[in-house]
Design an enzyme around this catalytic site. Structure first.
Site, PDB file in Angstrom:
ATOM      1  N   SER A  11      35.517  78.711 100.527  1.00 30.72           N
ATOM      2  CA  SER A  11      34.270  77.952 100.548  1.00 30.72           C
ATOM      3  C   SER A  11      33.063  78.819 100.201  1.00 30.72           C
ATOM      4  CB  SER A  11      34.059  77.358 101.942  1.00 30.72           C
ATOM      5  OG  SER A  11      33.923  78.409 102.879  1.00 30.72           O
ATOM      6  N   GLU A 151      27.254  83.134 106.167  1.00 35.31           N
ATOM      7  CA  GLU A 151      26.772  82.804 104.816  1.00 35.31           C
ATOM      8  C   GLU A 151      25.276  83.100 104.670  1.00 35.31           C
ATOM      9  OE1 GLU A 151      28.248  81.549 101.900  1.00 35.31           O
ATOM     10  OE2 GLU A 151      30.184  81.941 102.807  1.00 35.31           O
ATOM     11  N   HIS A 187      36.243  84.240 106.868  1.00 35.45           N
ATOM     12  CA  HIS A 187      34.882  84.785 107.000  1.00 35.45           C
ATOM     13  C   HIS A 187      34.798  85.832 108.131  1.00 35.45           C
ATOM     14  CE1 HIS A 187      33.447  81.453 104.474  1.00 35.45           C
ATOM     15  NE2 HIS A 187      32.246  81.997 104.487  1.00 35.45           N
TER      16      HIS A 187
HETATM   17  N1  DGL Z   1      36.641  80.884 105.110  1.00 35.56           N
HETATM   18  C1  DGL Z   1      37.135  79.591 105.387  1.00 35.56           C
HETATM   19  C2  DGL Z   1      38.223  79.572 106.399  1.00 35.56           C
HETATM   20  O1  DGL Z   1      38.982  80.523 106.383  1.00 35.56           O
HETATM   21  C3  DGL Z   1      36.168  78.447 105.333  1.00 35.56           C
HETATM   22  C4  DGL Z   1      35.196  78.321 106.433  1.00 35.56           C
HETATM   23  C5  DGL Z   1      34.181  77.217 106.223  1.00 35.56           C
HETATM   24  O2  DGL Z   1      33.701  77.065 105.114  1.00 35.56           O
HETATM   25  O3  DGL Z   1      33.893  76.509 107.195  1.00 35.56           O
HETATM   26  O4  DGL Z   1      38.397  78.680 107.166  1.00 35.56           O
END
Ligand code: DGL
Length: 271
Positions: A11, A151, A187
């Site tokens: 994302s 982010e 993330h």
């Molecule tokens: N990095 C993603 C995950 O591993 C997406 C997190 C998101 O956009 O809420 O879930």
């Protein structure tokens, strides 16, 4: 023929934690990365929307003639329909390798999982752990405030809001008999130092990007699909939203200047 890149999507910034590990252990591989910064976060979206996003991301990466696609996103990898997404090239997610590594790491069978709302609702990590270790005690907790804060780019322990939310989410684990935590959203390794500060040194932290990088290494080796190049691989980055914030955090996390490598793509054109 295998001089084709590895495709990765997330994302936003999260998948860079996988990209970093892949380029560490397979430095000659070319990589095409897509960060869906126009639609981040994914964690609060419903399954139908997320499957549509995943399909568009796959179509875009397929158009880049990649040899494999990694959904470097816990939220997409844990979706009920993930394995039926139907990609033209092998599609990997991050759940299985992280579960296997957590089971290897735990000594007392107590494993915590943190992730987005959607990931925790799916129970996918718990299911994956129990398949290998039925007696494991798994504690799962959604941490919905973390991705937007990561982010936003202000990711250090002087960010009081981030530290406050981290404490709210993680303190409970200190009262439970766990010795391993899966950072179930890609993330989270971006703020691993802060998580470590709260959770303590003695707990094993599992980084899904690192684990899936090892499993991609094995897959490419077994199928004889490594690049034959002797020079460092090229990294191309595409984002669907603005480049500014992404660039700043990506440069400091990857410790390289990616400004020349980054382009904006209109992801809605892909079906
Ligand atoms: N990095 C993603 C995950 O591993 C997406 C997190 C998101 O956009 O809420 O879930």
């Amino acid at each position: 023929m295998w001089e084709k890149p590895i495709g990765i999507f997330d994302s936003g910034l999260g998948g860079l934690t996988a990209l970093k590990e892949i380029s560490k252990i397979m430095p000659n591989e070319d990589i095409v990365y897509f960060g869906d910064t126009a639609r981040v976060p994914y964690g609060d979206k419903d399954t139908k929307t997320l499957l549509l996003y995943a399909k568009q991301n796959l179509s875009f990466l397929e158009s880049q003639d990649v040899k494999l696609i990694l959904a470097a996103c816990g939220t997409i990898s844990s979706l009920a329909g993930f394995s039926e997404l139907g990609s033209k090239v092998p599609l990997k997610g991050v759940i299985d390798s992280a579960c296997a590594s957590a089971v290897k790491a735990t000594k007392n069978g107590g494993i915590a999982v943190i992730g987005t709302d959607s990931t925790i609702r799916s129970g996918a990590y718990g299911t994956g752990i129990h398949l290998i270790m039925p007696e494991a005690k798994v504690y799962q907790r959604a941490c919905p405030k973390l991705v937007p804060l990561i982010e936003s780019g202000d990711i250090n322990c002087f960010n009081e809001i981030l530290m406050k939310h981290l404490k709210e989410y993680l303190n409970i684990f200190k009262t439970l008999d766990i010795d391993t935590v899966i950072l179930g959203c890609t993330h989270y390794p971006l703020i691993e130092d802060m998580i470590r500060e709260i959770i303590g040194r003695e707990v094993s932290l599992i980084n899904p990007g690192r684990e899936v990088a090892k499993s991609i290494f094995k897959l490419l080796k077994d199928e004889n699909k490594f690049s034959c190049k002797n020079s460092p691989g090229n990294i191309k980055i595409f984002v669907s939203g603005g480049k500014g914030r992404f660039l700043k955090t990506a440069n400091s996390f990857l410790k390289r200047d990616i400004e020349k490598n980054i382009k904006v793509v209109d992801i809605d054109k892909w079906k």
